[in-house]
Design a protein around this motif. Structure first.
Motif, PDB file in Angstrom:
ATOM      1  N   ASP A   1       0.835  -1.205   0.000  1.00 27.61           N
ATOM      2  CA  ASP A   1       0.000   0.000   0.000  1.00 27.61           C
ATOM      3  C   ASP A   1       0.872   1.258   0.000  1.00 27.61           C
ATOM      4  O   ASP A   1       0.595   2.219  -0.718  1.00 27.61           O
ATOM      5  CB  ASP A   1      -0.923   0.005   1.235  1.00 27.61           C
ATOM      6  CG  ASP A   1      -1.966  -1.103   1.181  1.00 27.61           C
ATOM      7  OD1 ASP A   1      -2.275  -1.568   0.067  1.00 27.61           O
ATOM      8  OD2 ASP A   1      -2.459  -1.512   2.256  1.00 27.61           O
ATOM      9  N   ALA A   2       1.934   1.222   0.827  1.00 28.27           N
ATOM     10  CA  ALA A   2       2.812   2.390   0.909  1.00 28.27           C
ATOM     11  C   ALA A   2       3.558   2.599  -0.399  1.00 28.27           C
ATOM     12  O   ALA A   2       3.827   3.737  -0.807  1.00 28.27           O
ATOM     13  CB  ALA A   2       3.798   2.230   2.071  1.00 28.27           C
ATOM     14  N   ALA A   3       3.891   1.509  -1.079  1.00 29.29           N
ATOM     15  CA  ALA A   3       4.579   1.635  -2.370  1.00 29.29           C
ATOM     16  C   ALA A   3       3.674   2.335  -3.373  1.00 29.29           C
ATOM     17  O   ALA A   3       4.103   3.253  -4.094  1.00 29.29           O
ATOM     18  CB  ALA A   3       4.984   0.259  -2.877  1.00 29.29           C
ATOM     19  N   ILE A   4       2.423   1.919  -3.408  1.00 27.25           N
ATOM     20  CA  ILE A   4       1.483   2.548  -4.340  1.00 27.25           C
ATOM     21  C   ILE A   4       1.235   3.998  -3.929  1.00 27.25           C
ATOM     22  O   ILE A   4       1.066   4.878  -4.773  1.00 27.25           O
ATOM     23  CB  ILE A   4       0.179   1.720  -4.397  1.00 27.25           C
ATOM     24  CG1 ILE A   4       0.471   0.403  -5.122  1.00 27.25           C
ATOM     25  CG2 ILE A   4      -0.944   2.482  -5.086  1.00 27.25           C
ATOM     26  CD1 ILE A   4      -0.629  -0.632  -5.047  1.00 27.25           C
ATOM     27  N   GLY A   5       1.294   4.234  -2.617  1.00 24.78           N
ATOM     28  CA  GLY A   5       1.133   5.606  -2.116  1.00 24.78           C
ATOM     29  C   GLY A   5       2.377   6.462  -2.290  1.00 24.78           C
ATOM     30  O   GLY A   5       2.354   7.668  -2.037  1.00 24.78           O
ATOM     31  N   GLY A   6       3.507   5.840  -2.677  1.00 18.86           N
ATOM     32  CA  GLY A   6       4.707   6.610  -3.000  1.00 18.86           C
ATOM     33  C   GLY A   6       5.697   6.793  -1.867  1.00 18.86           C
ATOM     34  O   GLY A   6       6.730   7.444  -2.041  1.00 18.86           O
ATOM     35  N   THR A   7       5.435   6.204  -0.699  1.00 16.76           N
ATOM     36  CA  THR A   7       6.360   6.423   0.431  1.00 16.76           C
ATOM     37  C   THR A   7       7.277   5.230   0.681  1.00 16.76           C
ATOM     38  O   THR A   7       8.087   5.264   1.605  1.00 16.76           O
ATOM     39  CB  THR A   7       5.584   6.709   1.731  1.00 16.76           C
ATOM     40  OG1 THR A   7       4.800   5.561   2.079  1.00 16.76           O
ATOM     41  CG2 THR A   7       4.683   7.917   1.575  1.00 16.76           C
ATOM     42  N   PHE A   8       7.136   4.182  -0.096  1.00 11.66           N
ATOM     43  CA  PHE A   8       7.970   2.990   0.095  1.00 11.66           C
ATOM     44  C   PHE A   8       8.553   2.645  -1.272  1.00 11.66           C
ATOM     45  O   PHE A   8       7.819   2.329  -2.210  1.00 11.66           O
ATOM     46  CB  PHE A   8       7.112   1.841   0.649  1.00 11.66           C
ATOM     47  CG  PHE A   8       7.908   0.646   1.093  1.00 11.66           C
ATOM     48  CD1 PHE A   8       8.543   0.625   2.321  1.00 11.66           C
ATOM     49  CD2 PHE A   8       8.031  -0.478   0.272  1.00 11.66           C
ATOM     50  CE1 PHE A   8       9.286  -0.472   2.728  1.00 11.66           C
ATOM     51  CE2 PHE A   8       8.770  -1.577   0.675  1.00 11.66           C
ATOM     52  CZ  PHE A   8       9.397  -1.579   1.902  1.00 11.66           C
ATOM     53  N   ARG A   9       9.886   2.666  -1.384  1.00  4.48           N
ATOM     54  CA  ARG A   9      10.497   2.615  -2.718  1.00  4.48           C
ATOM     55  C   ARG A   9      11.494   1.472  -2.929  1.00  4.48           C
ATOM     56  O   ARG A   9      11.990   1.307  -4.033  1.00  4.48           O
ATOM     57  CB  ARG A   9      11.227   3.934  -2.999  1.00  4.48           C
ATOM     58  CG  ARG A   9      10.391   5.192  -2.847  1.00  4.48           C
ATOM     59  CD  ARG A   9       9.461   5.338  -4.018  1.00  4.48           C
ATOM     60  NE  ARG A   9       8.689   6.559  -3.941  1.00  4.48           N
ATOM     61  CZ  ARG A   9       8.764   7.542  -4.850  1.00  4.48           C
ATOM     62  NH1 ARG A   9       9.567   7.435  -5.869  1.00  4.48           N
ATOM     63  NH2 ARG A   9       8.019   8.621  -4.713  1.00  4.48           N
ATOM     64  N   GLY A  10      11.867   0.764  -1.861  1.00  2.00           N
ATOM     65  CA  GLY A  10      12.890  -0.264  -2.039  1.00  2.00           C
ATOM     66  C   GLY A  10      12.616  -1.489  -1.186  1.00  2.00           C
ATOM     67  O   GLY A  10      12.235  -1.374  -0.016  1.00  2.00           O
ATOM     68  N   LEU A  11      12.799  -2.697  -1.777  1.00  2.00           N
ATOM     69  CA  LEU A  11      12.449  -3.932  -1.061  1.00  2.00           C
ATOM     70  C   LEU A  11      13.479  -5.021  -1.325  1.00  2.00           C
ATOM     71  O   LEU A  11      13.853  -5.274  -2.477  1.00  2.00           O
ATOM     72  CB  LEU A  11      11.059  -4.398  -1.523  1.00  2.00           C
ATOM     73  CG  LEU A  11      10.484  -5.643  -0.857  1.00  2.00           C
ATOM     74  CD1 LEU A  11      10.287  -5.426   0.640  1.00  2.00           C
ATOM     75  CD2 LEU A  11       9.149  -6.025  -1.498  1.00  2.00           C
ATOM     76  N   TYR A  12      13.925  -5.655  -0.245  1.00  2.00           N
ATOM     77  CA  TYR A  12      14.835  -6.802  -0.339  1.00  2.00           C
ATOM     78  C   TYR A  12      13.996  -8.050  -0.078  1.00  2.00           C
ATOM     79  O   TYR A  12      13.412  -8.205   0.995  1.00  2.00           O
ATOM     80  CB  TYR A  12      15.924  -6.663   0.735  1.00  2.00           C
ATOM     81  CG  TYR A  12      17.062  -7.645   0.632  1.00  2.00           C
ATOM     82  CD1 TYR A  12      18.277  -7.271   0.051  1.00  2.00           C
ATOM     83  CD2 TYR A  12      16.944  -8.940   1.114  1.00  2.00           C
ATOM     84  CE1 TYR A  12      19.338  -8.159  -0.049  1.00  2.00           C
ATOM     85  CE2 TYR A  12      18.002  -9.842   1.020  1.00  2.00           C
ATOM     86  CZ  TYR A  12      19.199  -9.443   0.443  1.00  2.00           C
ATOM     87  OH  TYR A  12      20.250 -10.319   0.351  1.00  2.00           O
ATOM     88  N   VAL A  13      13.895  -8.948  -1.050  1.00  2.00           N
ATOM     89  CA  VAL A  13      13.043 -10.136  -0.918  1.00  2.00           C
ATOM     90  C   VAL A  13      13.914 -11.383  -0.879  1.00  2.00           C
ATOM     91  O   VAL A  13      14.548 -11.748  -1.874  1.00  2.00           O
ATOM     92  CB  VAL A  13      12.043 -10.254  -2.088  1.00  2.00           C
ATOM     93  CG1 VAL A  13      11.039 -11.374  -1.811  1.00  2.00           C
ATOM     94  CG2 VAL A  13      11.320  -8.948  -2.331  1.00  2.00           C
ATOM     95  N   GLN A  14      13.940 -12.030   0.271  1.00  2.00           N
ATOM     96  CA  GLN A  14      14.754 -13.230   0.433  1.00  2.00           C
ATOM     97  C   GLN A  14      13.885 -14.471   0.207  1.00  2.00           C
ATOM     98  O   GLN A  14      12.960 -14.734   0.980  1.00  2.00           O
ATOM     99  CB  GLN A  14      15.321 -13.256   1.871  1.00  2.00           C
ATOM    100  CG  GLN A  14      16.134 -14.504   2.195  1.00  2.00           C
ATOM    101  CD  GLN A  14      16.309 -14.691   3.703  1.00  2.00           C
ATOM    102  OE1 GLN A  14      15.406 -14.453   4.482  1.00  2.00           O
ATOM    103  NE2 GLN A  14      17.489 -15.129   4.098  1.00  2.00           N
TER     104      GLN A  14
END
Lengths: 85, 957
Positions: free
Chosen positions: B635-648
Motif C-alpha cells: 500500500d505504501a509503495a502505491i502511495g509513493g512512500t515505500f520505494r525499495g524492497l529486499y526479498v529473500q
C-alpha cells in the motif's frame, strides 16, 4: 466485498467490526491499543490526518479510538506479553 | 572460504534391529549365543540379539514393520523349546537361552536361501543396489551353489515396471517377502500395494495396474523396505550406489523431516544419488513423502541462476555482474532512496524456506543497517494468526505438542487442514493412530482423504462453510458449556476470563441450531462432535491454513484455544492445539524476529529493555515503533512512500493475494532485490538478482511445526560462491553497518545470547542431541516437547469471548460461488521447487474442483477450460467435477504461475494480522468462450476433448 476504501480506512474498519461488540469505551481502548502495537507510524498519521480533515466515511468508533492515539506512548502493560502475528 | 565449502559430517551407519522397539516397563533378561542382554518385555528374540550385537539373517523383517514371520531365515533354537522358531515372532521371556548359529539352524537357513536364489537373478555384479540383502545372506549362510538349478519355473523374465518417474519395480528380483506391502500399509497407510495370487503365482501388485496409475503416493517407503533390488530408486539405477552421506533436514513442509543425503563425489563435484529418511529424525522417524525423498532435483535444474545480475530498469535485459558490483548496487540504491524519501522508504522480507541464521541476519540488516523495522516474513500470508491467537491465549506463539503426541490422542479434531496432502508424513502418523482406534472429527468444506479412505473413516465430517469457522467453534464450545461437559477444575485453576466467556458462550445465539444455517453444519452432527471432543479423554486439535487464512483467522485460533481450555486438553501428551505449518521454517522465521513489531523471541520493539539487549550487542539504536507489514508495504509503495524492497527466497508476485495490486506495488518501487534460486515471478519486477543457495548447500537450522530445531548440514558447497547469510552481511556492511560472522554457528550463538527461549541452543548441542524443541533453557536443557504443563507460559490461560463477525466477502448474484484454495501432495507452495522435478507428472497444472450440481448448472464437464472470475480479476483453469466439493464451493491450488490463482483473490485479510483471506473469494465459473480462447492465442478446439475423469483425478495427487 470491496469497499474501495483507502487501505488505512479499510484496515481500521476491519478492527471496528471486531471490537464494536464491546462497550464503546472498551472497544475504543482496544482498537487504539491494537493500532499502537501493530501500525507503522505513517499509517497512524494518515488516519489522524483523515480525521482532522473531517473525513466523513470514518466509523465513529475509529474516530473515537484515534483520540487515544494522539496521546502517544503505548501502555507498557499492553506489550509485556508477546503478541505474535 | 565459505563455511559450506566443506560438507557436513558423514552420517553414522544405521542398525536394523529387525522388529520395532517395544515400550514396556517390565524387562526380560535373555542369553543369546552366550551374551546376556536385558530388553523390554515383549521384545522379539531377533531384536534382542541385534541389541546384543548379534545379527540374525532375515529377509521379511525390518525394524519399521511389525514382524511377519514368512521368510523362515531368522530361525533359532531356544533351550528347552521344541523346533526352530522364527526369532522375529518369538518374544523374549526371562531366562531364555537362544542359539542363533547351531548346525541345524545353519542347514535350514542354507536350504531356505537356496530356494530363494533358485528364482532370483544371478547377475549380482549387474545389480544396482549395493545393499541387497540377498547377496549378504547368501554369503552369510554359505550357499555355494543352488542345487535346484535355475531352469525350473521362475519369474526371471517378468517385465520391469518403469512407470513411476522415481523408482523401478523389477518383479524378477522380488521374493514376495511383503515388506513393501506392509510398508505401504503400516508406515504410509495408503494400502496401494497387495500380494495377488497364491503360491508360486504370488506377486506384488499395485492394485492390478502399474505404479504410476495406481493409488501409490510415491512416498518411497516400499523402496526403502525392499531387501532386494526389486524396488530401486531410478537414480541408483542410473548413477550407482552412493559413497557417503550427510544427515540434514528437508526443505519442504513444516513437518521438517530428517534425511540422509546419500551422495557420490566431493566438493563441487558432489552429486546426490538419493535421499533416505533418517530413522532417528525426531519429526519423521524414518518416513518421508514424495517431495522430501524424491523432489530434490530442482537444486541442479538448468533454470537455476548462479550469478548476480543487475539492470537499471525492468525494461532492460539482465546483466551478469560480480558479487561486488551487485552488492554495491543494492547498497547504493537503498541509501539513495533513504536519502530522498526517508529512512522508512525501504524494507525487507525474510523467507520461511531459509535457515534461522539466514532469517536472523535479514531482520538484523533491516533493523541495524536500514535503521527501521520494515521487516516481515511470508508467515504473514499463512500462520501469522497462529502467532497472535496462541500468544493471546497461552503466551507462546507456537503449537503445544510434539508430533509423537498424536499417538496418545483418543479424539482428533482436524480443522481446515489436509495433512495427507500438505503434511504427508504427519498425515501417515495420524492415520496410524486412527487405525489403532482413535477417532477423528474433520471440519472442512471438502471431503478430504481423512474423511474417508482405506481404513480411515471420520466419525464426524463437519462441512463448515468457508468464512464461518468462528460460528462453528463457538457452537462447539456452546454445547460443551450448556451440556456441562467442561472440565471445571481446569477452568477454575488454570484460566482467567472464565466468567465473561462462559456467559458469552452460553447465549442461545451460539447454539448449533442457531448457527446451522450460517455454518452449513447440521446441528445434531455438531452436537455429537462436541460431545465426542469433550469426552476424549485425550482430545487433540490439529489445524492448518483453513483456520488462519480468514478475516477472523486470529479469532478462530483463540476459539480453538478456548475449546481446549474448557475441556482441560492441554499440558500433557495426546492433547493440545497444534498448527500444521506450511513451509519448513515458518516457525523459525517467526521466532527470529521477522515481524515488524517484534524482536527475536516475540518481544515488542517498544520495550526499551528488549531493545537494549540488541542495541548493546549491535551498537545501534533500534526504532521503538512497529514497521510495515507486507501488505502495508504494498500500500505504501502505491502511495509513493515505500520505494525499495529486499526479498529473500519468496515469490510474492505469485503467492500473495490480489496479484494486480502486488504487481502495481512492485512496479512503483525503484529498487527491488530478489535473492532466490530462480528468476521467479517477483524477479520480473526486480533490479538486482542475488543468487541463493539450495538446502543442499546450506549450513544452519530449521525449526519445524513442533518447535523442533533441526540441523541443516551442507551436502555440497555453495554453487554461487557465497552463503546467503554472507551476502546479507555484505549488503549491510556496504550500507555502512559492518556485519560479519565467522560461521552460521556464530549466528546461532548470538541468537542464543539474545533470545531466552533459545538460551541453551548451539550447533554443538544440536549435533550432540540430534534436535531440540524450544524453549531450551536452564530449566529445560534438553528442550520442551510438551508446553504448558502445570502452568501456561503467560501464567493463566486466557479465555476470550470470540464474537463471530461474518466476512464482508460474500457470495452474490454476480459471484455466486465461493473459491477456497489449498495445496496438493505432489506440488509445493508456488511450485518453484516441485515444478522443476518429475513431480509435475502427477500435477501438471492447477485444476478447479467443482461440485457436480454447480458444474451441471453451468454446462461444465471434467476437462473443460473454465473462466474463474472474482471482483478483482479473472483466470482460466481446467475443471474437475468432484463430489469432494460441497455445492456452492470451488477449490484450486496456486502451484503454477500460468494459472495465477491469486489473480482472483482479494485484499481482504485477518483483522488482527492482515493474513490474507485466501479461503474465501466470491467467484463465478463459466465455460471459457471461444472468443476468450482466441484472445489467448489458442485454437478454439484446443479444449474440445475433455480429459478423462480418471486422469484428472490422479492429478490431485
Amino acid at each position: 466485498m470491496s469497499t474501495g476504501e483507502p487501505p488505512v480506512v479499510r484496515l481500521g474498519h476491519d478492527l471496528v467490526r471486531n471490537f464494536e461488540s464491546l462497550p464503546r469505551e472498551k472497544a475504543a481502548e482496544e482498537l487504539a491499543t491494537h493500532i499502537k502495537k501493530f501500525w507503522e507510524p505513517r499509517m497512524r498519521h494518515e488516519l489522524l490526518a483523515r480525521i482532522r480533515r473531517g473525513d466523513t466515511d470514518l466509523h465513529p468508533l475509529l474516530v473515537r479510538a484515534a483520540e487515544d492515539l494522539v496521546d502517544g506512548d503505548i501502555d507498557r502493560e499492553e506489550v509485556r506479553e508477546p503478541s505474535g502475528g | 572460504m565459505t563455511t559450506s565449502e566443506k560438507s557436513g559430517p558423514i552420517a553414522p551407519a544405521e542398525t536394523d534391529y529387525g522388529t520395532p522397539r517395544v515400550a514396556a516397563a517390565d524387562t526380560a533378561r535373555v542369553t543369546v549365543d552366550g551374551r546376556e542382554v536385558e530388553v523390554p518385555a515383549g521384545t522379539s528374540v531377533l531384536r534382542a540379539a541385534a541389541e546384543a550385537g548379534i545379527e540374525i539373517p532375515k529377509l521379511c523383517a525390518t525394524d519399521s514393520l511389525t514382524a511377519f514371520g514368512s521368510c523362515r531365515l531368522c530361525l533359532v533354537e531356544v533351550e528347552g523349546a521344541k523346533g526352530t522358531p522364527a526369532s522375529c515372532t518369538t518374544p523374549c521371556s526371562d531366562g531364555m537361552v537362544v542359539s542363533t548359529r547351531t548346525e541345524q539352524v545353519q542347514d535350514l537357513r542354507r536350504n531356505v536361501m537356496e530356494l530363494y536364489l533358485s528364482d532370483h537373478p544371478t547377475d549380482c555384479d549387474g545389480c544396482a543396489r549395493g545393499s541387497c540383502e540377498m547377496q549378504k545372506w547368501a554369503r552369510e549362510t554359505g550357499v555355494a551353489q543352488v542345487r535346484y538349478g535355475l531352469d525350473g519355473a521362475n519369474h526371471l523374465h517378468e517385465r520391469t515396471d518403469e512407470s513411476n518417474p522415481y523408482f523401478d519395480y523389477d518383479p524378477a528380483a522380488c521374493i514376495v517377502c511383503s515388506r513393501c506391502v506392509r510398508a505401504c500399509s503400516e508406515t504410509q497407510g495408503t494400502f496401494a500395494l497387495t500380494v495377488e495370487g497364491r503360491g508360486f503365482d504370488s506377486r506384488v501388485s499395485a492394485g492390478g495396474t502399474d505404479f504410476l496409475h495406481s493409488e501409490c503416493v510415491s512416498c518411497g517407503a516400499c523402496v526403502q523396505a525392499c531387501p532386494t533390488d526389486a524396488l530401486t530408486e531410478r537414480s541408483v539405477v542410473q548413477l550407482g550406489m552412493p559413497t557417503r552421506s550427510v544427515v540434514t533436514t528437508c526443505a519442504y513442509c513444516g513437518v521438517g523431516c530428517s534425511f540422509k543425503a546419500e551422495v557420490q563425489g566431493s566438493g563441487a563435484d558432489t552429486r546426490v544419488v538419493r535421499m533416505t529418511p533418517w530413522k532417528d529424525g525426531g519429526a519423521n522417524e524414518g518416513h518421508s513423502c514424495v517431495k522430501g525423498r524424491f523432489a530434490y532435483g530442482y537444486a541442479g535444474h538448468e533454470d537455476r541462476r548462479l550469478e548476480p545480475m543487475v539492470r537499471a530498469s525492468t525494461d532492460e535485459e539482465w546483466r551478469v555482474v560480480s558479487w561486488e558490483e551487485a552488492i554495491a548496487t543494492v547498497a547504493e540504491g537503498f541509501r539513495r532512496i533513504q536519502a530522498e524519501h526517508g529512512v522508512g522508504a525501504v524494507g525487507g522480507i525474510s523467507s520461511s524456506r531459509c535457515t534461522n541464521e539466514e532469517v536472523y541476519v535479514v531482520q538484523k540488516m533491516v533493523r541495524a543497517a536500514f535503521g527501521n523495522n520494515n521487516v516481515d516474513t511470508c508467515a504473514r500470508v499463512c500462520h501469522s494468526p497462529t502467532g497472535y491467537g496462541l500468544n493471546h491465549a497461552f503466551g507462546t506463539s507456537a503449537g503445544t505438542q510434539d508430533f509423537r503426541s498424536v499417538e496418545q490422542a483418543d479424539v482428533i479434531l482436524l480443522i481446515g487442514a489436509n495433512p495427507t496432502d500438505a503434511h504427508p508424513v504427519f498425515g501417515s502418523r495420524m492415520k496410524k493412530r486412527l487405525r489403532a482406534g482413535a477417532r477423528i472429527i474433520v471440519a472442512d468444506p471438502r471431503r478430504t482423504d481423512l474423511v474417508r479412505s482405506p481404513h480411515v473413516e471420520a466419525t464426524h465430517h463437519l462441512p463448515v462453510r468457508p468464512g464461518t469457522n468462528v460460528a462453528f467453534v463457538n457452537a462447539m464450545a456452546h454445547v460443551i458449556v450448556s451440556e456441562g461437559l467442561l472440565d471445571e477444575e481446569f477452568v477454575r485453576t488454570r484460566t482467567e476470563g472464565a466468567d465473561g466467556y462462559l456467559e458469552f458462550i452460553a447465549r442461545p445465539e451460539h447454539s448449533p441450531e442457531a448457527t446451522e444455517d450460517e455454518t452449513g453444519i447440521p446441528a445434531g452432527e455438531l452436537r455429537a462432535a462436541a460431545r465426542l471432543y469433550a469426552a476424549g479423554p485425550n482430545s487433540a486439535i490439529y489445524y492448518g491454513l483453513g483456520v488462519t487464512e480468514h478475516s477472523q483467522g486470529s479469532t478462530m485460533v483463540m476459539g480453538m484455544a478456548n475449546l481446549a481450555m474448557l475441556t482441560g486438553n492441554l499440558g500433557r501428551e495426546g492433547v493440545g492445539v497444534n498448527p500444521l505449518r506450511g513451509q519448513n521454517n515458518v516457525q523459525g522465521s517467526c521466532d527470529m524476529g521477522s515481524f515488524p513489531h517484534e524482536l527475536p523471541g516475540y518481544r515488542h520493539v517498544s520495550r526499551p529493555e528488549v531493545r537494549q539487549v540488541f542495541e548493546s550487542r549491535w551498537g545501534v539504536s533500534i526504532q521503538p515503533e512497529p514497521g510495515l507489514r507486507i501488505p502495508n508495504m504494498f500500500d505504501a509503495a502505491i502511495g509513493g512512500t515505500f520505494r525499495g524492497l529486499y526479498v529473500q527466497g519468496e515469490d510474492i508476485a505469485q503467492s500473495d493475494p490480489n496479484t494486480q495490486h502486488v504487481e502495481a506495488a512492485l512496479r512503483s518501487m525503484e529498487m527491488v532485490v530478489v535473492q532466490d534460486l530462480f528468476l521467479n515471478e517477483t524477479a520480473r519486477f526486480a533490479h538486482v538478482f542475488l543468487p541463493g543457495t539450495s538446502f543442499l548447500e546450506k549450513d544452519g537450522t530449521f525449526t519445524n511445526a513442533e518447535r523442533r530445531i533441526n540441523r541443516v548440514r551442507p551436502v555440497m558447497p555453495s554453487r554461487v560462491g557465497k552463503d546467503e547469510w554472507q551476502v546479507v552481511c555484505e549488503v549491510a556492511t556496504a550500507m555502512g553497518y559492518p556485519m560479519s560472522y565467522a560461521s552460521p554457528a556464530e549466528i546461532m550463538d548470538e541468537i542464543a545470547a539474545t533470545t531466552p527461549t533459545f538460551a541453551g541452543v548451539s550447533f554443538a548441542r544440536l549435533d550432540a542431541e540430534g534436535s531440540m524443541q524450544w524453549p531450551v533453557t536452564e530449566a529445560a536443557p534438553h528442550g520442551t516437547p510438551t508446553m504448558h504443563v502445570g502452568k501456561f507460559v503467560r501464567g493463566l490461560g486466557q479465555l476470550t469471548p470470540t464474537v463471530y463477525v461474518p466476512t464482508t466477502e460474500r457470495a452474490t448474484r454476480r459471484f455466486p460461488l465461493v473459491l477456497t484454495t489449498g495445496r496438493i501432495l505432489s506440488q509445493y507452495n508456488v511450485g518453484a521447487q516441485t515444478r522443476r522435478t518429475p513431480n509435475s507428472t502427477w500435477h501438471p497444472e492447477d485444476v478447479l474442483e467443482i461440485h457436480p450440481s454447480d458444474a451441471e448448472l453451468r454446462g461444465i464437464r471434467t476437462g473443460d477450460v473454465v473462466e474463474l472470475s472474482s471482483r478483482v480479476g479473472a483466470t482460466r483453469l481446467t475443471a474437475l467435477v468432484s463430489e469432494r466439493m460441497p455445492a456452492g464451493v470451488v477449490y484450486t491450488t496456486f502451484h503454477h504461475p500460468v494459472t495465477g490463482a491469486n489473480v482472483v483473490t482479494t485484499e481482504n485479510s485477518d483483522w488482527a494480522t492482515n493474513c490474507p483471506e485466501y479461503k474465501v473469494t466470491a467467484v463465478q465459473v463459466t465455460v471459457a468462450t471461444q472468443a476468450s480462447r482466441a484472445r489467448a492465442g489458442e485454437a478454439p478446439e484446443a479444449s474440445a476433448t475433455p480429459v478423462p475423469a480418471g486422469a484428472m483425478a490422479r492429478q490431485r495427487r
